[in-house]
Design a protein around this motif. Structure first.
Motif, PDB file in Angstrom:
ATOM      1  N   ILE A 132      -5.253   7.165  -1.766  1.00 29.04           N
ATOM      2  CA  ILE A 132      -5.186   8.627  -1.871  1.00 29.04           C
ATOM      3  C   ILE A 132      -6.010   9.201  -0.720  1.00 29.04           C
ATOM      4  O   ILE A 132      -7.225   9.006  -0.652  1.00 29.04           O
ATOM      5  N   VAL A 133      -5.327   9.874   0.178  1.00 32.75           N
ATOM      6  CA  VAL A 133      -5.987  10.397   1.377  1.00 32.75           C
ATOM      7  C   VAL A 133      -6.318  11.878   1.162  1.00 32.75           C
ATOM      8  O   VAL A 133      -5.479  12.654   0.727  1.00 32.75           O
ATOM      9  N   TYR A 134      -7.560  12.230   1.465  1.00 32.27           N
ATOM     10  CA  TYR A 134      -7.963  13.643   1.426  1.00 32.27           C
ATOM     11  C   TYR A 134      -8.637  13.974   2.756  1.00 32.27           C
ATOM     12  O   TYR A 134      -9.066  13.071   3.497  1.00 32.27           O
ATOM     13  N   ALA A 135      -8.727  15.260   3.059  1.00 34.26           N
ATOM     14  CA  ALA A 135      -9.403  15.685   4.292  1.00 34.26           C
ATOM     15  C   ALA A 135     -10.847  16.039   3.947  1.00 34.26           C
ATOM     16  O   ALA A 135     -11.094  16.841   3.043  1.00 34.26           O
ATOM     17  N   VAL A 136     -11.798  15.434   4.652  1.00 37.48           N
ATOM     18  CA  VAL A 136     -13.212  15.658   4.333  1.00 37.48           C
ATOM     19  C   VAL A 136     -13.617  17.124   4.569  1.00 37.48           C
ATOM     20  O   VAL A 136     -14.610  17.597   4.009  1.00 37.48           O
ATOM     21  N   ASN A 141      -1.781   7.414 -13.172  1.00 33.59           N
ATOM     22  CA  ASN A 141      -1.995   6.828 -14.502  1.00 33.59           C
ATOM     23  C   ASN A 141      -0.788   7.018 -15.418  1.00 33.59           C
ATOM     24  O   ASN A 141      -0.491   6.158 -16.259  1.00 33.59           O
ATOM     25  N   ASP A 142      -0.086   8.130 -15.255  1.00 38.85           N
ATOM     26  CA  ASP A 142       1.113   8.385 -16.065  1.00 38.85           C
ATOM     27  C   ASP A 142       2.248   7.419 -15.713  1.00 38.85           C
ATOM     28  O   ASP A 142       3.140   7.183 -16.517  1.00 38.85           O
ATOM     29  N   ASN A 143       2.207   6.875 -14.486  1.00 35.37           N
ATOM     30  CA  ASN A 143       3.283   6.002 -14.016  1.00 35.37           C
ATOM     31  C   ASN A 143       2.896   4.526 -13.974  1.00 35.37           C
ATOM     32  O   ASN A 143       3.637   3.706 -13.426  1.00 35.37           O
ATOM     33  N   HIS A 167      -4.630  16.203  -9.787  1.00 36.05           N
ATOM     34  CA  HIS A 167      -3.197  15.903  -9.680  1.00 36.05           C
ATOM     35  C   HIS A 167      -2.890  14.414  -9.508  1.00 36.05           C
ATOM     36  O   HIS A 167      -2.151  13.826 -10.304  1.00 36.05           O
ATOM     37  N   TRP A 168      -3.463  13.809  -8.457  1.00 34.81           N
ATOM     38  CA  TRP A 168      -2.989  12.481  -8.057  1.00 34.81           C
ATOM     39  C   TRP A 168      -3.381  11.360  -9.028  1.00 34.81           C
ATOM     40  O   TRP A 168      -2.527  10.548  -9.395  1.00 34.81           O
ATOM     41  N   SER A 199       0.840  -1.191   0.000  1.00 33.97           N
ATOM     42  CA  SER A 199       0.000   0.000   0.000  1.00 33.97           C
ATOM     43  C   SER A 199       0.876   1.243   0.000  1.00 33.97           C
ATOM     44  O   SER A 199       1.831   1.338   0.761  1.00 33.97           O
ATOM     45  N   LEU A 200       0.541   2.209  -0.849  1.00 32.29           N
ATOM     46  CA  LEU A 200       1.250   3.478  -0.903  1.00 32.29           C
ATOM     47  C   LEU A 200       0.259   4.588  -0.562  1.00 32.29           C
ATOM     48  O   LEU A 200      -0.831   4.653  -1.126  1.00 32.29           O
ATOM     49  N   PHE A 201       0.635   5.452   0.391  1.00 32.76           N
ATOM     50  CA  PHE A 201      -0.251   6.534   0.825  1.00 32.76           C
ATOM     51  C   PHE A 201       0.222   7.864   0.256  1.00 32.76           C
ATOM     52  O   PHE A 201       1.400   8.219   0.369  1.00 32.76           O
ATOM     53  N   LEU A 202      -0.729   8.604  -0.374  1.00 31.95           N
ATOM     54  CA  LEU A 202      -0.408   9.870  -1.024  1.00 31.95           C
ATOM     55  C   LEU A 202      -1.203  11.020  -0.417  1.00 31.95           C
ATOM     56  O   LEU A 202      -2.207  10.811   0.259  1.00 31.95           O
ATOM     57  N   LEU A 203      -0.803  12.218  -0.784  1.00 34.74           N
ATOM     58  CA  LEU A 203      -1.359  13.526  -0.383  1.00 34.74           C
ATOM     59  C   LEU A 203      -0.731  14.008   0.927  1.00 34.74           C
ATOM     60  O   LEU A 203      -0.380  13.212   1.794  1.00 34.74           O
ATOM     61  N   SER A 204      -0.617  15.308   1.045  1.00 35.48           N
ATOM     62  CA  SER A 204       0.047  15.868   2.227  1.00 35.48           C
ATOM     63  C   SER A 204      -0.922  16.734   3.029  1.00 35.48           C
ATOM     64  O   SER A 204      -1.886  17.274   2.492  1.00 35.48           O
ATOM     65  N   LYS A 205      -0.612  16.827   4.317  1.00 31.65           N
ATOM     66  CA  LYS A 205      -1.347  17.692   5.254  1.00 31.65           C
ATOM     67  C   LYS A 205      -2.831  17.323   5.343  1.00 31.65           C
ATOM     68  O   LYS A 205      -3.689  18.172   5.512  1.00 31.65           O
ATOM     69  N   VAL A 206      -3.123  16.030   5.194  1.00 37.90           N
ATOM     70  CA  VAL A 206      -4.523  15.573   5.328  1.00 37.90           C
ATOM     71  C   VAL A 206      -4.632  14.481   6.384  1.00 37.90           C
ATOM     72  O   VAL A 206      -5.695  13.929   6.601  1.00 37.90           O
ATOM     73  N   GLY A 207      -3.496  14.140   7.028  1.00 33.11           N
ATOM     74  CA  GLY A 207      -3.526  13.173   8.122  1.00 33.11           C
ATOM     75  C   GLY A 207      -3.179  11.752   7.723  1.00 33.11           C
ATOM     76  O   GLY A 207      -3.442  10.830   8.477  1.00 33.11           O
ATOM     77  N   LYS A 208      -2.533  11.567   6.552  1.00 33.83           N
ATOM     78  CA  LYS A 208      -2.237  10.195   6.119  1.00 33.83           C
ATOM     79  C   LYS A 208      -1.207   9.529   7.029  1.00 33.83           C
ATOM     80  O   LYS A 208      -1.330   8.344   7.351  1.00 33.83           O
ATOM     81  N   THR A 209      -0.189  10.279   7.472  1.00 33.35           N
ATOM     82  CA  THR A 209       0.823   9.708   8.367  1.00 33.35           C
ATOM     83  C   THR A 209       0.196   9.368   9.710  1.00 33.35           C
ATOM     84  O   THR A 209       0.507   8.324  10.311  1.00 33.35           O
ATOM     85  N   SER A 210      -0.727  10.205  10.156  1.00 32.20           N
ATOM     86  CA  SER A 210      -1.452   9.917  11.407  1.00 32.20           C
ATOM     87  C   SER A 210      -2.261   8.624  11.273  1.00 32.20           C
ATOM     88  O   SER A 210      -2.346   7.829  12.220  1.00 32.20           O
ATOM     89  N   LEU A 211      -2.848   8.404  10.105  1.00 25.72           N
ATOM     90  CA  LEU A 211      -3.615   7.175   9.863  1.00 25.72           C
ATOM     91  C   LEU A 211      -2.742   5.938  10.050  1.00 25.72           C
ATOM     92  O   LEU A 211      -3.124   4.973  10.713  1.00 25.72           O
ATOM     93  N   ILE A 212      -1.563   5.989   9.430  1.00 23.59           N
ATOM     94  CA  ILE A 212      -0.652   4.840   9.507  1.00 23.59           C
ATOM     95  C   ILE A 212      -0.226   4.599  10.953  1.00 23.59           C
ATOM     96  O   ILE A 212      -0.248   3.466  11.443  1.00 23.59           O
ATOM     97  N   MET A 213       0.129   5.661  11.658  1.00 17.62           N
ATOM     98  CA  MET A 213       0.602   5.519  13.036  1.00 17.62           C
ATOM     99  C   MET A 213      -0.524   5.086  13.979  1.00 17.62           C
ATOM    100  O   MET A 213      -0.298   4.333  14.920  1.00 17.62           O
ATOM    101  N   SER A 214      -1.743   5.537  13.682  1.00 16.04           N
ATOM    102  CA  SER A 214      -2.896   5.126  14.495  1.00 16.04           C
ATOM    103  C   SER A 214      -3.167   3.638  14.330  1.00 16.04           C
ATOM    104  O   SER A 214      -3.547   2.945  15.288  1.00 16.04           O
ATOM    105  N   LEU A 215      -2.978   3.130  13.109  1.00 17.47           N
ATOM    106  CA  LEU A 215      -3.185   1.702  12.874  1.00 17.47           C
ATOM    107  C   LEU A 215      -2.190   0.876  13.674  1.00 17.47           C
ATOM    108  O   LEU A 215      -2.555  -0.106  14.320  1.00 17.47           O
TER     109      LEU A 215
END
Length: 613
Positions: free
Chosen positions: A73-77, A95-97, A89-90, A1-17
């Protein structure tokens, strides 16, 4: 799993898990984490990779995207711009990669759901409909630990049970490859070939795929769901193909892809809905030199049941339509028109029950990997409840051991037929299939076969004799041309130049071997000519301790006499038998009498079995 987007809490999600509590201090990027298989619902290890724009380059991001099995792809609601960035963007970047034909599944993750009272789903649904690579969307909260474990479950599910190969959301129906695979599964599971899965067949299917039968009420509930939604989904209280496909469409639409994937994988399909190579070609079968491959008793029983379920008119032969129906579970038609000239057929030229089993025997002997592939298409391992179709094959012991022990356990014997052009080799092969010269003349030259296989009876035992016509190019005989259980040397008794070729082949290739040889004086109905060779055929055979030349003709009113084939099979079975025995009339009388009695009994028994069917 790869987590994308910044300043929406994705790192917090991983650490909470990982810690099961909300982190007070959050780094730019979480360390790579591997969750072991024994703590995940799907029992597979999960490697989680975080991405940080502040710490990583675009090249590193591209590399991680190409390696990922699923991307979250993590976004903030509560942040409209972060939602817009998903499509602006994402997704284009992903798709380009990635390769267009094998898109990486994407999970949309709406974080910080604790900060709002409304759902973002209304905004996200159009995005999901626009991009088929988006598997699902889940809203969660790293702070409240809401839906954290569910998020990772969906990520695993998107990899193991992806929607993409199965279903087209725009058309709201299953994709053609999925329909094709499920249709084959239905046909394999339809054990009586009546176009309906009855309760017994449904229970067997359920037990095969999910290791548990359905209780009668559950069966009725399933059928009732189909009845309510389809007119012809249930017939005679059984599930039709349309009903079967409808059920799987329903499973997929309700997010239960794992049900359909479990079925597909149990029947041998890979992630691209192709039959897996390991399923078609089990690696457990090894055939040492000087050993041969044969079908065992259980394999013949299975093939008999396949024949029975497709022989609709019970005439013990497969019409072109019945044969096409039988091979409908194959990706191609495996038997060409030459098969009809390789095995026994009825007066219409249709392959008989005996001919059908003979062709399977031939394939197993000549190309066991092809036989395994064919059994895989028929679902042998599933219907027989075996680990693989390799258990259908018997690898015979080394031929040298047979010679030492002066006995064999083989059931299939190969006879290579040599002779000059025009000597009558092809006629000799076709006569083994019960065809006289008149019938042989109706066969198209392009559909002629260099093989003929049928049964012969020796001392009451049914054996298969495989005749192979060797191309008469004296200088290019291969090891395959020479490897056999018995050699048949055919010359035209009416052609004075014909015998010399047989004598040369014998002296150059077989005189110093232990392979038994038989000389055939073909076209014996014509005027016999004196052979222009130093020795007469009889003198040649005496000198080299061979049986005397056997007169043979296929220019008969009825089917040609088969005694010669019984003799060949007997010599192949007993290569140690002395020449004195071979010349003895009582030896051949015992053989042919046993064959006649067994053939009569066999035919009577077959008629009894046919009545039972």
């Amino acid at each position: 799993s790869l987590f994308l987007l910044s300043k929406v809490g994705k790192t917090s999600l991983i650490m909470s898990l990982v810690s099961e509590e909300f982190p007070q201090v959050v780094p730019y990027r979480a360390e790579e984490i591997t969750i072991p298989a024994d703590v995940t619902p799907e029992r597979v290890p999960t490697h989680i990779v975080d991405y940080s724009e502040a710490e990583q380059t675009d090249e590193q991001l591209s590399s991680e995207i190409s390696k990922a099995n699923v991307i979250c792809i993590v976004y903030a609601v509560n942040n409209k711009k972060s939602i817009e960035k998903v499509t602006s963007h994402w997704i284009p970047l992903i798709n380009d990669n990635t390769d267009k034909d094998s898109r990486v599944p994407v999970i949309l993750v709406g974080n910080k759901s604790d900060l709002v009272e409304h759902s973002s789903m209304e905004t996200i649904l159009p995005v999901m409909n626009q991009y088929t690579e988006i598997e699902t969307c889940v809203e969660c909260s790293a702070k409240n630990l809401k839906n954290i474990s569910e998020l990772f479950y969906y990520a695993q599910k998107a990899v193991l049970h992806p929607t993409g190969p199965l279903y087209c959301p725009e058309e709201k129906q299953m994709k053609p490859a999925c329909i094709k695979a499920l249709t084959r599964i239905f046909k394999v599971s339809d054990l009586d070939n009546d176009g309906i899965l009855n309760d017994n067949e449904l229970n067997f299917f359920q037990r095969t795929c999910f290791n548990a039968p359905l209780v009668s009420q559950a069966l009725e509930d399933v059928k009732n769901v189909v009845r309510k939604n389809m007119i012809d989904g249930v017939c005679d209280n059984g599930l039709t193909l349309k009903g079967f496909l409808f059920l799987h469409t329903l499973f997929i639409q309700r997010g239960r892809h794992e049900t359909t994937w479990t079925v597909l994988r149990r029947f041998g399909y890979d992630d691209d809905l192709e039959l897996h190579q390991d399923y078609l070609f089990p690696l457990t079968l090894k055939v040492p030199p000087d050993c041969t491959t044969e079908l065992n008793h259980n394999a013949y029983l299975f093939l008999q049941s396949v024949f029975d379920k497709h022989d609709k008119d019970r005439d013990c032969a497969l019409s072109p339509e019945e044969l096409k129906d039988l091979f409908d579970v194959f990706p191609y038609m495996p038997w060409g028109p030459d098969v009809n000239n390789t095995v026994c057929t009825n007066d219409e030229g249709w392959i008989t029950y005996q001919g059908y089993l003979s062709q399977w025997t031939l394939t197993t002997y000549l190309d066991v990997q092809r036989c395994l592939e064919y059994l895989g298409y028929l679902g042998y391992s599933i219907i027989s409840e075996q680990e693989s179709q390799a258990v259908a094959i018997t690898v015979t012991r080394d031929k040298k051991i047979d010679l030492q022990k002066k006995q064999t356990q083989r059931s299939v014997f190969r006879c290579n037929v040599f002779g000059d052009s025009g000597s009558g080799k092809s006629g000799f092969l076709q006569a083994f299939l019960g065809r006289n010269l008149t019938r042989q003349n109706t066969v198209s030259e392009e559909h002629m076969s260099y093989y003929a296989i049928s049964t012969a009876y020796v001392y009451g035992q049914e054996k298969y004799l495989l005749l192979h016509e060797v191309f008469p190019d004296f200088d290019v005989l291969s090891d395959t041309d020479l490897a056999c259980d018995i050699v048949c040397l055919v010359y035209d008794a009416s052609n004075p130049h014909s015998f010399e070729y047989c004598a040369r082949v014998f002296k150059q290739y077989f005189m110093d071997t232990k392979t038994p040889c038989m000389m055939i004086a073909a076209k014996s109905d014509l005027q016999e000519a004196k052979q222009l060779y130093a020795l007469t055929p009889l003198e040649f055979c005496r000198k080299h301790k061979m049986p005397p030349p056997q007169a043979f003709t296929c220019n008969t009113a009825d089917a040609p006499c088969k005694d010669i084939y019984t003799k060949l099979t007997t010599m192949a079975m007993h290569p140690h038998v002395t020449q004195a025995d071979l010349k003895s009339s009582t030896f051949w009388l015992r053989v042919s009498a046993g064959a006649t009695v067994f053939a009569v009994l066999g035919f009577a028994m077959y008629r009894v079995l046919l009545k039972q069917r």
